[in-house]
Design an enzyme around this catalytic site. Sequence first.
Site, PDB file in Angstrom:
ATOM      1  N   ALA A  60      29.244  17.928  36.406  1.00  9.41           N
ATOM      2  CA  ALA A  60      30.553  17.544  36.949  1.00  9.41           C
ATOM      3  C   ALA A  60      31.664  17.751  35.933  1.00  9.41           C
ATOM      4  O   ALA A  60      32.801  18.060  36.300  1.00  9.41           O
ATOM      5  CB  ALA A  60      30.523  16.089  37.410  1.00  9.41           C
ATOM      6  N   ASP A 114      35.183  22.931  14.553  1.00  8.32           N
ATOM      7  CA  ASP A 114      36.103  21.816  14.793  1.00  8.32           C
ATOM      8  C   ASP A 114      35.377  20.659  15.458  1.00  8.32           C
ATOM      9  O   ASP A 114      35.793  19.509  15.353  1.00  8.32           O
ATOM     10  CB  ASP A 114      37.265  22.260  15.686  1.00  8.32           C
ATOM     11  N   ASN A 129      32.146  12.898  32.295  1.00  7.54           N
ATOM     12  CA  ASN A 129      32.435  14.315  32.051  1.00  7.54           C
ATOM     13  C   ASN A 129      31.713  14.856  30.827  1.00  7.54           C
ATOM     14  O   ASN A 129      30.922  15.779  30.925  1.00  7.54           O
ATOM     15  CB  ASN A 129      33.940  14.532  31.900  1.00  7.54           C
ATOM     16  N   SER A 134      37.262  24.855  28.889  1.00  9.98           N
ATOM     17  CA  SER A 134      38.346  25.222  27.976  1.00  9.98           C
ATOM     18  C   SER A 134      37.811  25.619  26.604  1.00  9.98           C
ATOM     19  O   SER A 134      38.413  26.450  25.915  1.00  9.98           O
ATOM     20  CB  SER A 134      39.325  24.051  27.830  1.00  9.98           C
ATOM     21  N   ASP A 177      42.700  12.748  38.329  1.00  9.09           N
ATOM     22  CA  ASP A 177      41.360  12.638  37.749  1.00  9.09           C
ATOM     23  C   ASP A 177      41.277  11.543  36.694  1.00  9.09           C
ATOM     24  O   ASP A 177      40.267  10.842  36.589  1.00  9.09           O
ATOM     25  CB  ASP A 177      40.948  13.979  37.132  1.00  9.09           C
TER      26      ASP A 177
END
Length: 255
Positions: free
Chosen positions: A152, A144, A114, A160, A44
Site C-alpha cells: 500500500a 542518505d 506505508n 519517489s 491521505d
Amino acid sequence: MNINKIALIYNKNSKHLAIIEEIKKLYNYCKIEEAEVIIIIGGDGELLHNIHRYMHLNIPFYGLNLGSLGFLMNPLDTKKLLQNIYESTVSILHPLLMQVEDTSGQIYKALAINEVSIFRKTNQVAKFRIDVNGVERMSELVADGALVATPAGSSAYNLSAGGPILPLASNMLCLTPICSFRPRRWHGALLLSTDTIKFEILNITKRPVNATADFQEFNNITRVTVKSTKDKYIKLLFNKNHTLEDRIIKEQFGE
C-alpha cells in the site's frame, strides 16, 4: 455492506468546512466507538493519522478526499456517500512493526502503514549493515538512508526513492535505498512479507541516524528491526469502481 452507524472525522480548521457541514446535514452520525464505519474527510495524511489513532477499534475506514493526491481516499460524492459505502470493496492492510534502539539503550516500537524509513540526521551520509532473517545481506550501505515499504505504501515515498510499485496482494515488501552512494548501482530488493529486516547503524557518533514509522520519528538510532504484523490489520473501504488495486496498477503505467 449494510451500515446504520457512521462516524465522521475531519480537521476543524479545514478550508472545506462548508462541504463537511453539508455531509453532516445529509447523514446521521454517531460516536466513533459506536460506529460501523469511520469516515475520514481530508487527504491521505488525515487518513493515516486517524488510522493510527483508531485502528485498535477494528472498525473499517472510508476516506473521502478533500486533499490533493488522495491515493488512499475515495472521490467526493456527497449525494451517494452511503450507497458507495454499501457497494464498497474491502482492502486488508497489515502494518509494519518497527522496533528501534537509540544510543541510550532505550527501545521503542511503532507501527507503519506505508513505510519505515531510516535517514541521516546531519550532512554526513549514513552507513549501516543490513541483515535479513538473521543473515547478513549487505555489510555496508552508504546512503542518505533506506526504507521498507508495504504494498500500500510502495507508491508513496518508496516510488519517489526509485523503488518498485507492488501489487496489493503480492505479500512482499520493498527494501529501497535513498540516494545510495555505495554500492552505487544497488537499487534495493524485493522481500517476502514474512521476512525480518534489521539495520545496524555504523559509525553512530560521526553519522547519526533517525528512523520513522510513517510520521512517528525517533532520534539517534543504533539499530532498527522491521517486520510485517499478521495479528494486526486495517480494513480500508474503496468505491467498487475505484479500488486500491486498480489505482496501484494505474500508477505503474503513469496514469
